[in-house]
Design a protein around this motif. Structure first.
Motif, PDB file in Angstrom:
ATOM      1  N   PRO A   7       0.926  -0.953   0.285  1.00 21.54           N
ATOM      2  CA  PRO A   7       0.317   0.222  -0.035  1.00 21.54           C
ATOM      3  C   PRO A   7       0.755   1.240   0.236  1.00 21.54           C
ATOM      4  CG  PRO A   7      -1.113  -1.565   1.504  1.00 21.54           C
ATOM      5  CD  PRO A   7       0.323  -2.051   1.124  1.00 21.54           C
ATOM      6  N   SER A   8       1.761   1.292   0.808  1.00 14.96           N
ATOM      7  CA  SER A   8       2.242   2.654   0.869  1.00 14.96           C
ATOM      8  C   SER A   8       3.220   2.447  -0.913  1.00 14.96           C
ATOM      9  CB  SER A   8       3.783   2.111   1.609  1.00 14.96           C
ATOM     10  OG  SER A   8       3.452   2.060   3.744  1.00 14.96           O
ATOM     11  N   LEU A   9       3.822   1.870  -0.876  1.00 12.39           N
ATOM     12  CA  LEU A   9       4.282   1.596  -2.461  1.00 12.39           C
ATOM     13  C   LEU A   9       3.354   2.701  -3.521  1.00 12.39           C
ATOM     14  CD1 LEU A   9       6.915   1.464  -4.467  1.00 12.39           C
ATOM     15  CD2 LEU A   9       5.575  -0.807  -5.253  1.00 12.39           C
ATOM     16  N   VAL A  10       2.285   1.687  -3.297  1.00 10.71           N
ATOM     17  CA  VAL A  10       1.304   1.864  -4.255  1.00 10.71           C
ATOM     18  C   VAL A  10       1.008   4.287  -3.837  1.00 10.71           C
ATOM     19  CG1 VAL A  10      -1.661   2.483  -4.644  1.00 10.71           C
ATOM     20  CG2 VAL A  10      -0.772  -0.066  -4.713  1.00 10.71           C
ATOM     21  N   ILE A  11       0.496   4.245  -2.729  1.00 13.65           N
ATOM     22  CA  ILE A  11       0.350   6.252  -2.258  1.00 13.65           C
ATOM     23  C   ILE A  11       1.817   6.390  -3.100  1.00 13.65           C
ATOM     24  CG2 ILE A  11       1.032   6.880  -0.384  1.00 13.65           C
ATOM     25  CD1 ILE A  11      -1.131   5.318   1.365  1.00 13.65           C
ATOM     26  N   ALA A  12       2.604   6.169  -3.102  1.00 16.54           N
ATOM     27  CA  ALA A  12       3.878   6.719  -3.662  1.00 16.54           C
ATOM     28  C   ALA A  12       3.941   7.073  -5.289  1.00 16.54           C
ATOM     29  CB  ALA A  12       5.322   6.083  -2.984  1.00 16.54           C
ATOM     30  N   LYS A  13       3.922   6.283  -5.870  1.00 16.57           N
ATOM     31  CA  LYS A  13       3.501   6.091  -7.032  1.00 16.57           C
ATOM     32  C   LYS A  13       1.550   7.105  -7.650  1.00 16.57           C
ATOM     33  CE  LYS A  13       5.597   1.972  -8.629  1.00 16.57           C
ATOM     34  NZ  LYS A  13       5.901   0.523  -8.462  1.00 16.57           N
ATOM     35  N   ARG A  14       1.630   7.228  -6.485  1.00 15.53           N
ATOM     36  CA  ARG A  14       0.130   7.962  -6.569  1.00 15.53           C
ATOM     37  C   ARG A  14       0.316   9.515  -6.481  1.00 15.53           C
ATOM     38  NH1 ARG A  14      -4.669   5.014  -3.699  1.00 15.53           N
ATOM     39  NH2 ARG A  14      -5.193   3.107  -5.636  1.00 15.53           N
ATOM     40  N   THR A  26       9.855  19.262  -6.662  1.00 15.83           N
ATOM     41  CA  THR A  26      10.491  18.948  -5.399  1.00 15.83           C
ATOM     42  C   THR A  26       9.627  17.958  -5.466  1.00 15.83           C
ATOM     43  OG1 THR A  26      10.648  21.333  -5.301  1.00 15.83           O
ATOM     44  CG2 THR A  26      10.548  20.005  -2.873  1.00 15.83           C
ATOM     45  N   SER A  27       7.545  17.815  -4.824  1.00 22.26           N
ATOM     46  CA  SER A  27       7.246  17.019  -4.283  1.00 22.26           C
ATOM     47  C   SER A  27       7.197  15.615  -5.572  1.00 22.26           C
ATOM     48  CB  SER A  27       5.232  17.094  -4.620  1.00 22.26           C
ATOM     49  OG  SER A  27       5.174  17.682  -3.565  1.00 22.26           O
ATOM     50  N   GLU A  28       7.623  15.681  -6.685  1.00 23.94           N
ATOM     51  CA  GLU A  28       7.852  14.292  -7.683  1.00 23.94           C
ATOM     52  C   GLU A  28       8.892  13.454  -6.915  1.00 23.94           C
ATOM     53  OE1 GLU A  28       7.666  13.518 -12.163  1.00 23.94           O
ATOM     54  OE2 GLU A  28       8.443  15.949 -11.385  1.00 23.94           O
ATOM     55  N   ALA A  29      10.491  14.628  -7.194  1.00 15.92           N
ATOM     56  CA  ALA A  29      11.430  14.226  -6.738  1.00 15.92           C
ATOM     57  C   ALA A  29      11.600  13.598  -5.471  1.00 15.92           C
ATOM     58  CB  ALA A  29      12.644  15.613  -6.697  1.00 15.92           C
ATOM     59  N   ALA A  30      10.675  14.469  -4.391  1.00 14.81           N
ATOM     60  CA  ALA A  30      10.507  13.386  -3.196  1.00 14.81           C
ATOM     61  C   ALA A  30       9.632  12.146  -3.059  1.00 14.81           C
ATOM     62  CB  ALA A  30       9.966  14.241  -1.930  1.00 14.81           C
ATOM     63  N   ALA A  31       8.753  11.715  -4.270  1.00 12.65           N
ATOM     64  CA  ALA A  31       8.058  10.974  -4.033  1.00 12.65           C
ATOM     65  C   ALA A  31       8.891   9.731  -5.308  1.00 12.65           C
ATOM     66  CB  ALA A  31       6.868  11.139  -5.364  1.00 12.65           C
ATOM     67  N   LEU A  32       9.203  10.169  -5.931  1.00 15.10           N
ATOM     68  CA  LEU A  32      10.539   8.937  -6.389  1.00 15.10           C
ATOM     69  C   LEU A  32      11.542   8.519  -6.044  1.00 15.10           C
ATOM     70  CD1 LEU A  32      10.684  11.250  -9.914  1.00 15.10           C
ATOM     71  CD2 LEU A  32      10.256   8.700  -9.501  1.00 15.10           C
ATOM     72  N   ALA A  33      12.283   9.358  -5.426  1.00 15.27           N
ATOM     73  CA  ALA A  33      13.414   8.645  -3.949  1.00 15.27           C
ATOM     74  C   ALA A  33      12.510   7.706  -2.533  1.00 15.27           C
ATOM     75  CB  ALA A  33      13.460   9.933  -2.809  1.00 15.27           C
ATOM     76  N   ALA A  34      11.035   8.455  -2.399  1.00 14.37           N
ATOM     77  CA  ALA A  34      10.480   7.104  -1.372  1.00 14.37           C
ATOM     78  C   ALA A  34      10.235   5.921  -1.872  1.00 14.37           C
ATOM     79  CB  ALA A  34       9.235   7.808  -1.257  1.00 14.37           C
ATOM     80  N   ILE A  35       9.802   6.013  -3.303  1.00 12.15           N
ATOM     81  CA  ILE A  35       9.247   4.982  -4.054  1.00 12.15           C
ATOM     82  C   ILE A  35      10.702   4.145  -4.019  1.00 12.15           C
ATOM     83  CG2 ILE A  35       9.143   4.097  -6.256  1.00 12.15           C
ATOM     84  CD1 ILE A  35       7.642   6.428  -7.025  1.00 12.15           C
ATOM     85  N   GLY A  36      11.914   4.632  -4.416  1.00  9.89           N
ATOM     86  CA  GLY A  36      13.156   4.106  -4.208  1.00  9.89           C
ATOM     87  C   GLY A  36      13.489   3.341  -2.838  1.00  9.89           C
ATOM     88  N   ASN A  37      13.077   4.213  -1.666  1.00 10.72           N
ATOM     89  CA  ASN A  37      13.410   3.549  -0.026  1.00 10.72           C
ATOM     90  C   ASN A  37      12.269   2.064  -0.369  1.00 10.72           C
ATOM     91  OD1 ASN A  37      15.432   5.673   0.636  1.00 10.72           O
ATOM     92  ND2 ASN A  37      14.022   6.906   0.821  1.00 10.72           N
ATOM     93  N   LEU A  38      11.346   2.312  -0.750  1.00 13.40           N
ATOM     94  CA  LEU A  38      10.607   1.476  -0.442  1.00 13.40           C
ATOM     95  C   LEU A  38      10.852   0.058  -1.474  1.00 13.40           C
ATOM     96  CD1 LEU A  38       7.169   2.946  -0.807  1.00 13.40           C
ATOM     97  CD2 LEU A  38       7.687   1.531   1.084  1.00 13.40           C
ATOM     98  N   HIS A  39      11.194   0.394  -2.790  1.00 18.87           N
ATOM     99  CA  HIS A  39      12.057  -1.309  -3.424  1.00 18.87           C
ATOM    100  C   HIS A  39      13.530  -1.812  -2.699  1.00 18.87           C
ATOM    101  CE1 HIS A  39       9.397  -1.733  -6.736  1.00 18.87           C
ATOM    102  NE2 HIS A  39       9.318  -0.121  -7.217  1.00 18.87           N
ATOM    103  N   ASN A  40      14.143  -0.754  -1.609  1.00 21.85           N
ATOM    104  CA  ASN A  40      15.098  -0.688  -1.794  1.00 21.85           C
ATOM    105  C   ASN A  40      14.654  -2.157   0.074  1.00 21.85           C
ATOM    106  OD1 ASN A  40      18.021  -0.222  -2.092  1.00 21.85           O
ATOM    107  ND2 ASN A  40      17.993   1.691  -1.196  1.00 21.85           N
TER     108      ASN A  40
END
Length: 231
Positions: A7-14, A26-40
């Motif tokens: 669910p966290s990954l879905v929210i980050a992608k949205r 700024t928010s787009e870069a932060a969301a992409l970084a969050a997606i990377g952290n979740l994959h990590n």
């Protein structure tokens, strides 16, 4: 299974999609970084690298030095996890150069501390524990100067303990874990606390202190049980 991270990954992608449509870089870069952290977290390294690379493209285009530095550090650790030590070193070099240009002193020290810790991990993986110890000690000194994010400072003690262990300095390694546990006790980070207790118990056993090791492992079991009851 992604478990609770799905669910966290879905929210980050949205969030990333919404930021992209709104041209909120700024928010787009932060969301992409969050997606990377979740994959990590899920050990999905190629997916993490892809997300971090996209985040870097956005933050680079904005000239956002702070965002770029943090994402480069995350990228370097992913590269290190994949065994690409040379690329990880190059990424850390670039991140360090940018961190030295940050204007806010506390955050500058914070990022320098995180990068020193990452450099220590790289040196440990390269079989250079003496140099790793110097970087780990520098990381903790910088964390103290920054005074930010005590949870990240607490985790840096793991690297310090691992460097001492690699050098055969078991009392110093145990002492590092004790410092870490003192910090973790006030941060409600029970999974990290259980891991530190288990690691310390192993070192106590290697040192010949079976009584201390048994007491520590029983404490770790109690922490794990408390976590289980909360699920």
């Amino acid at each position: 299974s992604l478990g609770s991270y799905g669910p966290s990954l879905v929210i980050a992608k949205r969030a990333q999609a919404m930021a992209g449509r709104a041209m909120d870089r700024t928010s787009e870069a932060a969301a992409l970084a969050a997606i990377g952290n979740l994959h990590n977290i899920q050990k999905q390294n190629p997916e993490a690298i892809n997300a971090f690379s996209q985040s870097l493209a956005v933050s680079d285009a904005m000239g956002n030095c702070a965002s770029t530095t943090a994402t480069l550090n995350a990228l370097a650790l992913t590269q290190l996890a994949m065994g690409d030590e040379r690329q990880a070193a190059a990424t850390l070099d670039r991140a360090t150069h940018l961190a030295n240009q940050l204007e806010m002193v506390e955050y500058k020290h914070h990022m320098q501390a995180r990068l020193a810790d990452s450099r220590a991990r790289l040196l440990l993986q390269q079989g250079k524990p003496g140099q790793a110890l110097i970087e780990a000690q520098r990381a903790l000194k910088l964390h103290t100067q920054a005074g930010l994010f005590p949870n990240i400072r607490a985790r840096a003690f793991t690297t310090l303990a691992q460097a001492h262990t690699a050098l055969g300095q078991l009392p110093q390694a145990i002492h590092a874990y004790q410092h870490q546990l003192d910090l973790l006790s006030g941060l409600n980070l029970e999974p990290e606390r259980a891991q530190s207790l288990y690691a310390m118990a192993q070192l106590q056993l290697r040192s010949g202190d079976r009584r201390a090791a048994l007491a520590t492992i029983n404490e770790a079991i109690a922490v794990v049980e408390s976590i289980r009851q909360q699920l």
